[in-house]
Write a protein that holds these residues in place. Structure first.
Motif, PDB file in Angstrom:
ATOM      1  N   LEU A 169       0.836  -1.209   0.000  1.00  0.00           N
ATOM      2  CA  LEU A 169       0.000   0.000   0.000  1.00  0.00           C
ATOM      3  C   LEU A 169       0.868   1.256   0.000  1.00  0.00           C
ATOM      4  CD1 LEU A 169      -2.949   1.033   0.211  1.00  0.00           C
ATOM      5  CD2 LEU A 169      -2.651   1.030   2.699  1.00  0.00           C
ATOM      6  N   ASN A 170       1.932   1.239   0.784  1.00  0.00           N
ATOM      7  CA  ASN A 170       2.846   2.375   0.821  1.00  0.00           C
ATOM      8  C   ASN A 170       3.516   2.590  -0.534  1.00  0.00           C
ATOM      9  OD1 ASN A 170       4.632   4.246   2.764  1.00  0.00           O
ATOM     10  ND2 ASN A 170       6.000   3.202   1.341  1.00  0.00           N
ATOM     11  N   ASP A 171       3.941   1.488  -1.171  1.00  0.00           N
ATOM     12  CA  ASP A 171       4.596   1.607  -2.482  1.00  0.00           C
ATOM     13  C   ASP A 171       3.641   2.148  -3.526  1.00  0.00           C
ATOM     14  OD1 ASP A 171       6.861   0.578  -1.313  1.00  0.00           O
ATOM     15  OD2 ASP A 171       6.600  -1.454  -2.106  1.00  0.00           O
ATOM     16  N   LYS A 172       2.369   1.799  -3.417  1.00  0.00           N
ATOM     17  CA  LYS A 172       1.393   2.242  -4.403  1.00  0.00           C
ATOM     18  C   LYS A 172       1.197   3.752  -4.369  1.00  0.00           C
ATOM     19  CE  LYS A 172      -3.429   1.507  -5.833  1.00  0.00           C
ATOM     20  NZ  LYS A 172      -4.671   0.713  -5.579  1.00  0.00           N
ATOM     21  N   TYR A 173       1.141   4.314  -3.167  1.00  0.00           N
ATOM     22  CA  TYR A 173       0.827   5.748  -3.043  1.00  0.00           C
ATOM     23  C   TYR A 173       2.034   6.606  -2.679  1.00  0.00           C
ATOM     24  CZ  TYR A 173      -4.064   4.401  -3.238  1.00  0.00           C
ATOM     25  OH  TYR A 173      -5.278   3.903  -3.646  1.00  0.00           O
ATOM     26  N   GLY A 174       3.141   5.963  -2.259  1.00  0.00           N
ATOM     27  CA  GLY A 174       4.302   6.712  -1.807  1.00  0.00           C
ATOM     28  C   GLY A 174       4.206   7.012  -0.320  1.00  0.00           C
ATOM     29  N   SER A 175       5.344   7.046   0.339  1.00  0.00           N
ATOM     30  CA  SER A 175       5.355   7.211   1.793  1.00  0.00           C
ATOM     31  C   SER A 175       4.738   8.524   2.235  1.00  0.00           C
ATOM     32  CB  SER A 175       6.791   7.121   2.325  1.00  0.00           C
ATOM     33  OG  SER A 175       7.330   5.833   2.127  1.00  0.00           O
ATOM     34  N   ALA A 176       5.010   9.600   1.520  1.00  0.00           N
ATOM     35  CA  ALA A 176       4.507  10.914   1.942  1.00  0.00           C
ATOM     36  C   ALA A 176       2.980  10.924   1.968  1.00  0.00           C
ATOM     37  CB  ALA A 176       5.046  12.002   1.007  1.00  0.00           C
ATOM     38  N   LEU A 177       2.356  10.413   0.905  1.00  0.00           N
ATOM     39  CA  LEU A 177       0.894  10.416   0.842  1.00  0.00           C
ATOM     40  C   LEU A 177       0.310   9.409   1.831  1.00  0.00           C
ATOM     41  CD1 LEU A 177      -1.365  11.832  -0.725  1.00  0.00           C
ATOM     42  CD2 LEU A 177      -1.350   9.916  -2.335  1.00  0.00           C
ATOM     43  N   PHE A 178       0.957   8.265   1.978  1.00  0.00           N
ATOM     44  CA  PHE A 178       0.491   7.235   2.911  1.00  0.00           C
ATOM     45  C   PHE A 178       0.460   7.783   4.332  1.00  0.00           C
ATOM     46  CE2 PHE A 178       1.748   3.703   5.782  1.00  0.00           C
ATOM     47  CZ  PHE A 178       0.633   2.887   5.632  1.00  0.00           C
ATOM     48  N   LEU A 179       1.533   8.429   4.755  1.00  0.00           N
ATOM     49  CA  LEU A 179       1.610   8.972   6.108  1.00  0.00           C
ATOM     50  C   LEU A 179       0.641  10.132   6.301  1.00  0.00           C
ATOM     51  CD1 LEU A 179       5.489   8.877   6.598  1.00  0.00           C
ATOM     52  CD2 LEU A 179       3.799   7.322   7.586  1.00  0.00           C
ATOM     53  N   LEU A 180       0.492  10.953   5.282  1.00  0.00           N
ATOM     54  CA  LEU A 180      -0.445  12.076   5.363  1.00  0.00           C
ATOM     55  C   LEU A 180      -1.878  11.587   5.499  1.00  0.00           C
ATOM     56  CD1 LEU A 180      -0.897  15.131   5.265  1.00  0.00           C
ATOM     57  CD2 LEU A 180      -0.983  14.966   2.761  1.00  0.00           C
ATOM     58  N   ALA A 181      -2.205  10.514   4.797  1.00  0.00           N
ATOM     59  CA  ALA A 181      -3.564   9.975   4.864  1.00  0.00           C
ATOM     60  C   ALA A 181      -3.878   9.468   6.267  1.00  0.00           C
ATOM     61  CB  ALA A 181      -3.736   8.845   3.849  1.00  0.00           C
ATOM     62  N   MET A 182      -2.927   8.789   6.905  1.00  0.00           N
ATOM     63  CA  MET A 182      -3.158   8.316   8.270  1.00  0.00           C
ATOM     64  C   MET A 182      -3.350   9.488   9.230  1.00  0.00           C
ATOM     65  SD  MET A 182      -1.001   4.854   9.115  1.00  0.00           S
ATOM     66  CE  MET A 182       0.625   5.443   8.686  1.00  0.00           C
ATOM     67  N   LYS A 183      -2.513  10.503   9.095  1.00  0.00           N
ATOM     68  CA  LYS A 183      -2.634  11.678   9.971  1.00  0.00           C
ATOM     69  C   LYS A 183      -3.964  12.392   9.748  1.00  0.00           C
ATOM     70  CE  LYS A 183      -0.514  16.132  11.062  1.00  0.00           C
ATOM     71  NZ  LYS A 183      -1.790  16.856  10.883  1.00  0.00           N
ATOM     72  N   ASP A 184      -4.350  12.542   8.491  1.00  0.00           N
ATOM     73  CA  ASP A 184      -5.583  13.255   8.181  1.00  0.00           C
ATOM     74  C   ASP A 184      -6.801  12.506   8.718  1.00  0.00           C
ATOM     75  OD1 ASP A 184      -6.722  15.572   6.466  1.00  0.00           O
ATOM     76  OD2 ASP A 184      -7.894  13.841   5.810  1.00  0.00           O
TER      77      ASP A 184
END
Length: 552
Positions: A203-218
């Motif tokens: 999942l992280n590779d699909k969206y990239g770490s920056a977007l993955f982490l931002l989505a969890m925070k949001d």
């Protein structure tokens, strides 16, 4: 600058939930013990890199509430980057050191790395049959400190960079009476966290770490907003409740509802005890989180942000904030007592939002011995189902687990008889009168276990065995929980909290769980509903006339 739209956020969040569900399925399919693969006495979840719950998880809600606290303690014991590496798996079970519950509930947690950065954790928790201690099954009502309850594991590294640490496995195997079951359940848990870690990396590779982490925070920020909106819609005020307990002690809670915060004060409660019913502070927090969720947005999202507006006050050294070396084997009864205490206080103020009291006990029933057919040692660990309280417009549910236990299941009769060498002679709804009202409390159960081998034993942990579930708006109280042992000569003994009760072939263990409380005056119950109750065996003809005023 990384930007996030709500559609991508929701896709990532739904993916996290799907991964938690897949971990749950993997663990269930591989587990050795029926208490895991049949009863589903377990939970799985995903946290962010800091240990905050990132999805609702799967399994027992109170267990999912443990995982973030356990991961945070692992992070304290093992500072990054030198002590936490890709491929590691940690094991923990000590309620005095982050694992929250008791020594039988074992947490496994695995860090998830992407491009050398820690981005998340996968974790699970499950009840193990035996972790050593003074009695088989590791649960003794006579335990006076945690050292008598079994092996303590405080955020121990079990697997290093993908390779099992042999010495830790040797210690685990040497400290259980059931090593085969221990290893089977251990590797089922390891498989689950590894499977989850693989999916998270994808999942992280699909969206990239920056977007993955931002989505969890949001999404955690959204969880906080949902809770704040629900709090703002409630009338502010301070409410107090004192409730007598089965043993004569009094539990107290004060709840302060504010526009942006809910404070639950449990400080004015008894000191920790010499017995095994103590509760860790984190356990009290889990109980408060569950009650907070029921009041605010029970159908909404749940993550680390959900509980930011909740503040729980406890007193170190009290029953709900026990300190070393307090025993905690039967913690679950006071966990559910705290949860029920908070709900009872809130239900008096918001009867339109919350139901009457339920049977509110895990009703832990443990029967062990030697299987008469195979000669192998067995330990049945069975939380029991019971009746839920009525609420405006509907009767309570019959024969389900308490709210803290979530969507778990009783062990099927066929599995129980085959795996444990017992006969299950009866499984039916409990017809003891109680829980009457305009809307009726749900029924508990009757279940009879016939012992087939001499030298067996029983341990039980039941509360609400003296003080029954409370009714609402003039509804009647429910009925108590208890267990009886009927000896082969007809002698009958009644128990609620006891361990090491000797059993022999021909003895009968008779479980009775309670009905939930009623809602509204019984005089206002629909006569058609009363007739249906009589037809279904919930109410007899005499009760229909004396309580509901209906002559059949």
């Amino acid at each position: 600058m990384t930007t996030l739209d709500i559609f991508t956020r929701d896709i990532i969040q739904n993916s996290l939930q799907a991964i938690a569900d897949e971990m749950f399925t993997a663990m269930r399919n591989a587990a050795m013990s029926p208490v895991i693969y049949e009863v589903l006495d377990m939970g799985t979840g995903i946290t962010d890199a800091q240990g905050e719950i990132a999805s609702s998880g799967a399994g027992i809600p109170a267990f999912v509430g443990v995982l973030d606290k356990a991961v945070k303690k692992i992070l304290l014991h093992h500072p990054l980057p030198q002590d936490i590496e890709d491929g590691d798996v940690f094991i923990s079970n000590d309620p005095h050191d982050g694992a929250v519950t008791h020594l039988n509930d074992v947490v496994l947690a695995m860090p998830v790395f992407a491009d050398g950065q820690l981005v998340a954790w996968t974790a699970n928790i499950a009840h193990w049959n035996d972790v050593g201690g003074r009695v088989p099954g590791s649960l003794s009502t006579d335990a006076t400190d945690i050292f008598q309850e079994g092996l303590r594991l405080a955020s121990v590294k079990l697997i290093s960079k993908g390779q099992p640490i042999r010495s830790v496995l040797q210690i685990l195997r040497a400290n259980t009476r059931m090593p085969d079951f221990m290893e089977g359940d251990l590797w089922a848990g390891v498989a689950a966290v590894r499977n989850g870690a693989t999916r998270l990396r994808e999942l992280n590779d699909k969206y990239g770490s920056a977007l993955f982490l931002l989505a969890m925070k949001d999404f955690m920020d959204l969880g906080e907003k949902v809770s704040l909106k629900a709090l703002a819609a409630l009338p502010a005020g301070q409410f107090n409740l004192e409730e007598l307990q089965d043993d004569g002690s009094v539990f107290k809670v004060r709840i302060d509802i504010r526009e942006t915060e809910l404070v639950i004060d449990l400080r004015d409660n008894p000191d920790q005890c010499l017995g095994p019913t103590n509760l860790s502070r984190d356990g009290a927090v889990v109980a408060a989180q569950m009650a907070f969720k029921a009041l605010t947005a029970p159908q909404g999202i749940t993550n680390g942000g959900t509980f930011r507006p909740l503040r729980v006050l406890t007193r170190p050294g009290s029953l709900f904030d026990a300190q070393l070396p307090a025993a905690e084997g039967f913690y679950f009864e006071n966990l559910i007592r705290v949860h029920d205490l908070i709900l009872c206080c809130l239900a008096q103020q918001f009867p339109e939002r919350l139901p009457a009291g339920n049977f509110a006990s895990v009703c832990a029933t443990i029967i062990g011995g030697v299987h008469p057919d195979t000669g192998r040692m067995f330990t049945l660990v069975e939380p029991e189902i019971g009746g839920w309280g009525a609420e405006p417009g509907r009767d309570g549910n019959n024969a389900v687990y308490s709210g803290l236990h979530g969507e778990t299941y009783n062990c099927p009769v066929e599995v129980c008889e085959a795996r444990y060498g017992l006969y299950v002679e009866q499984l039916a709804l409990n017809d003891e009168p109680g829980g009457h009202g305009q809307y009726r409390g749900g029924r508990g159960i009757c279940i009879d276990y016939r012992i087939r081998a001499d030298g067996s034993f029983m341990t039980c942990g039941y509360t609400r065995s003296v003080i029954p579930p409370w009714g609402l708006e003039q509804g009647a109280e429910g009925t108590p929980n208890y267990v009886e042992v009927v000896r082969s000569d007809g002698e009958c003994q009644r128990y609620s909290m006891a361990s090491g009760i000797a059993l022999n072939a021909g003895d009968l263990v008779r479980v009775r769980t309670g009905a939930g409380g009623g809602y509204g005056p019984a005089s206002q119950r629909d006569p058609h509903a009363v007739r249906a109750d009589v037809k279904n065996g919930y109410v007899d003809a005499e009760t229909a006339q004396s309580v509901y005023g209906l002559t059949l």
